[in-house]
Design an enzyme around this catalytic site. Structure first.
Site, mmCIF file in Angstrom:
data_model
loop_
_atom_site.group_PDB
_atom_site.id
_atom_site.type_symbol
_atom_site.label_atom_id
_atom_site.label_comp_id
_atom_site.label_asym_id
_atom_site.label_seq_id
_atom_site.Cartn_x
_atom_site.Cartn_y
_atom_site.Cartn_z
ATOM 1 N N TYR A 1 -5.605 11.073 3.389
ATOM 2 C CA TYR A 1 -4.369 11.370 3.226
ATOM 3 C C TYR A 1 -4.259 12.479 1.623
ATOM 4 O O TYR A 1 -5.162 12.955 1.399
ATOM 5 C CB TYR A 1 -3.606 10.466 2.981
ATOM 6 C CG TYR A 1 -3.588 9.636 4.691
ATOM 7 C CD1 TYR A 1 -3.230 10.630 5.436
ATOM 8 C CD2 TYR A 1 -3.984 8.464 5.046
ATOM 9 C CE1 TYR A 1 -2.890 9.687 6.663
ATOM 10 C CE2 TYR A 1 -4.166 8.606 6.300
ATOM 11 C CZ TYR A 1 -3.692 8.487 7.325
ATOM 12 O OH TYR A 1 -3.578 8.381 8.476
ATOM 13 N N GLY B 1 -9.738 -5.913 8.750
ATOM 14 C CA GLY B 1 -9.065 -5.010 10.166
ATOM 15 C C GLY B 1 -8.949 -5.791 11.316
ATOM 16 O O GLY B 1 -7.242 -6.980 11.167
ATOM 17 N N ARG B 2 -9.527 -5.455 12.282
ATOM 18 C CA ARG B 2 -8.969 -5.572 13.332
ATOM 19 C C ARG B 2 -8.933 -6.757 13.303
ATOM 20 O O ARG B 2 -8.776 -7.910 14.299
ATOM 21 C CB ARG B 2 -9.320 -5.275 14.083
ATOM 22 C CG ARG B 2 -9.788 -3.270 14.254
ATOM 23 C CD ARG B 2 -10.688 -2.751 15.107
ATOM 24 N NE ARG B 2 -10.800 -2.641 13.943
ATOM 25 C CZ ARG B 2 -12.403 -1.245 14.005
ATOM 26 N NH1 ARG B 2 -12.986 -0.990 14.654
ATOM 27 N NH2 ARG B 2 -13.267 -1.570 13.126
ATOM 28 N N GLN C 1 1.479 -1.153 0.362
ATOM 29 C CA GLN C 1 0.171 0.464 -0.005
ATOM 30 C C GLN C 1 0.781 1.279 -0.023
ATOM 31 O O GLN C 1 1.713 1.781 1.337
ATOM 32 C CB GLN C 1 -0.815 0.156 1.064
ATOM 33 C CG GLN C 1 -2.440 0.908 1.342
ATOM 34 C CD GLN C 1 -3.035 1.339 2.740
ATOM 35 O OE1 GLN C 1 -2.548 1.305 3.211
ATOM 36 N NE2 GLN C 1 -4.433 1.612 1.938
ATOM 37 N N ARG D 1 -7.187 1.853 -2.938
ATOM 38 C CA ARG D 1 -8.231 2.077 -1.730
ATOM 39 C C ARG D 1 -8.480 3.768 -1.738
ATOM 40 O O ARG D 1 -8.102 5.268 -1.518
ATOM 41 C CB ARG D 1 -7.478 2.510 -0.374
ATOM 42 C CG ARG D 1 -8.818 1.492 0.534
ATOM 43 C CD ARG D 1 -7.401 1.400 1.667
ATOM 44 N NE ARG D 1 -8.318 0.083 2.173
ATOM 45 C CZ ARG D 1 -8.947 -0.107 3.665
ATOM 46 N NH1 ARG D 1 -8.073 0.645 4.855
ATOM 47 N NH2 ARG D 1 -9.165 -1.295 4.239
#
Ligand SMILES: Cc1cc2nc3c(=O)[nH]c(=O)nc-3n(C[C@H](O)[C@H](O)[C@H](O)COP(=O)(O)O)c2cc1C
Length: 371
Positions: free
Chosen positions: A188, A324-325, A101, A235
Site C-alpha cells: 500500500y 490472522g486466520r 490500523q 506494520r
C-alpha cells in the site's frame, strides 16, 4: 501449561498485555453503508475476540482517497469516529486492548472508489500489475476490477498525506484506541514509497533508501506527536511481492527505517512475514539485525501455530505473535491455546463482505455444543 511463554504477559510501549497473542489486522468488508461506518455487528465481532493480548483492527482508511475496496471502514468522518468509539467501548468492556490500523492504499484502488471519480494516487504513475480491487460499479453491481492507473503525487501534496494520518490519529485517540498501528506493509501507499519498483521519484522522497523511507518516517513522527510514540506501532513486510510490488532493497531499507523508529521511540514493529504474503522468507540474520536496529517490541505474523509462536518468542525472535486466520475463526483463541484445544477452520468464502455468517458465528469452546 502448554505455550507458557506465548501466554505470559508482556509490556508493549506503555500497555501491559496479559498474553503475547495478538489478533492480526483482518479486512472483512463489513462496514455499514453508506459512509463505511463501523457498526454494532463489527463491535460484537471485536468484543468476542477481546481475550487477545492486543487486537489490531482491520486496515482503516485515513481518507476517501486512501480507500481501495468497498465497505472497508474509514476513520475520517464523525459517524466513523462514533462507530469506532462503540467498537473500542465493547472491547474495553471485556477488558481487552485494541489498536487502530491506519491505512492509505495509494495505487491499489480505482476511480470508482474515489471522490469525484479521481484517479488514485501513488509515488509514481505506475499501475499495480496483476492487481484487482473490489468495487461497486456505476450500475450498482459489485465485482473485482483491475487497479487503476494512478497519478503521481506532487511533492507539495505530501504534507497533506501526513495530515490525513494525523487527523485520523486524532480521531483514533478520541475514540479511545489504546494504540495506533501505521500500515506500511503489503504494497500500500507507504510501502509503495519505500519500494524500488514503485517509486521512481526524483525529489526528496525518491532515489536512495533514506529518501524512499522519508514519508513513512514523517508519518510515524507526526502520529507519535498526537498519540505519544509509546502508543504507536508500525506494520511492515520487507519481502512482500503482492500487488505488483517489487523491491530490490526491502530488507536493507526496513533496517534503516527501524533505526529511525528507534529514534522516534515507537512502541512496536509488526512484521508481516513473507510466508503468507509471498516473497523470500526472512532469514535469522535479518531477524538479528532488526533486533539490533530497533529497541521496541517485535510482533511477527504469518502462518504461525501456537507451538511455533512459542518457540519464536523463546528464541528471542519476537515478543509477541499475531494470528490472522486462526483468530478470524476462533474468537476464544487464547483460551483454546491455554487448553491446547482444537481450532475451528476458517471459511474463506466468508472472509470478505457479507453479514454475521463467517463473522460473528464461529463458536467458542463453551458454546460448541449448542446448535
Ligand atoms: C481475510 C484477511 C484479511 C486481511 N487484512 C489485512 C489487513 O487489513 N491489514 C494487514 O496488514 N494485513 C491483513 N491481512 C494479513 C494478515 O494480517 C496476516 O498477516 C496473514 O493472514 C498471515 O497470518 P495468518 O497465517 O496467521 O493468517 C489479511 C489476511 C486475511 C486472511
Amino acid at each position: 501449561m502448554p505455550y507458557d511463554t506465548l501466554l505470559s504477559p508482556v509490556t508493549i510501549g506503555n500497555l501491559q498485555l496479559p498474553n503475547r497473542v495478538v489478533m492480526a489486522p483482518l479486512t472483512r468488508n463489513r462496514a455499514s453503508q453508506p459512509g463505511d461506518v463501523p457498526s454494532e455487528m463489527n463491535a460484537h465481532y471485536y468484543a468476542q475476540r477481546a481475550g487477545a493480548g492486543l487486537i489490531v483492527t482491520e486496515a482503516t482508511q485515513v481518507s476517501r482517497q486512501g480507500q481501495g475496496y468497498f465497505a472497508t471502514p474509514g476513520i475520517y468522518s464523525d459517524p466513523q469516529e462514533a462507530g469506532w468509539r462503540a467498537v473500542v467501548g465493547a472491547v474495553h468492556a471485556r477488558h481487552g486492548r485494541i489498536a487502530s490500523q491506519l491505512w492509505h492504499v495509494g495505487r491499489v484502488s480505482h476511480r470508482l472508489l474515489q471522490e469525484g471519480g479521481a484517479p488514485p494516487v501513488a509515488p509514481s504513475a505506475m499501475r499495480a500489475a496483476d492487481t484487482q480491487v473490489f468495487v461497486k460499479r456505476d450500475d450498482g453491481t459489485f465485482g473485482m476490477i483491475d487497479a487503476d492507473e494512478p497519478r503521481a503525487l506532487e511533492t507539495a501534496e505530501l504534507p497533506g498525506i501526513v495530515l490525513q494520518f494525523v487527523d485520523a490519529a486524532h480521531r483514533a485517540k478520541r475514540a479511545g484506541f489504546d494504540m495506533i498501528e501505521v500500515h506500511a506493509a503489503n504494497g500500500y501507499l507507504l510501502h509503495q514509497f519505500m519500494a524500488t519498483g514503485a517509486n521512481h521519484r526524483t525529489d526528496d522522497y525518491g532515489g536512495g533508501i533514506e529518501n524512499r523511507v522519508r514519508l513513512t518516517v514523517d508519518v510515524l513522527e507526526a502520529v507519535s506527536g498526537v498519540m505519544g510514540a509509546n502508543r504507536v506501532g508500525i506494520r511492515i513486510s520487507p519481502n512482500f511481492t503482492g500487488f505488483g510490488l517489487q523491491d530490490d532493497e526491502g530488507e536493507t531499507s526496513s533496517l534503516h527505517l527501524a533505526r529511525e523508529l528507534k529514534r522516534i521511540g515507537v512502541a512496536y514493529l509488526h512484521l508481516a512475514e513473507a510466508d503468507w504474503a509471498g516473497g523470500a522468507p526472512l532469514s535469522d540474520d535479518y531477524r538479528r539485525a532488526l533486533r539490533q536496529a530497533f529497541d521496541g517490541a517485535i510482533i511477527v505474523c504469518g502462518e504461525y501455530t501456537a507451538e511455533e509462536a512459542n518457540a519464536r518468542i523463546e528464541r528471542g525472535g519476537a515478543d509477541a505473535v499475531a494470528f490472522g486466520r486462526a483468530y478470524l475463526a476462533n474468537p476464544d483463541l487464547v483460551e483454546r491455546f491455554r487448553k491446547d484445544a482444537p481450532l475451528n477452520a476458517p471459511d474463506e468464502a466468508t472472509f470478505y463482505g457479507g453479514g454475521e455468517k463467517g463473522y460473528t458465528d464461529y463458536p467458542a469452546l463453551d458454546d460448541a455444543g449448542r446448535g
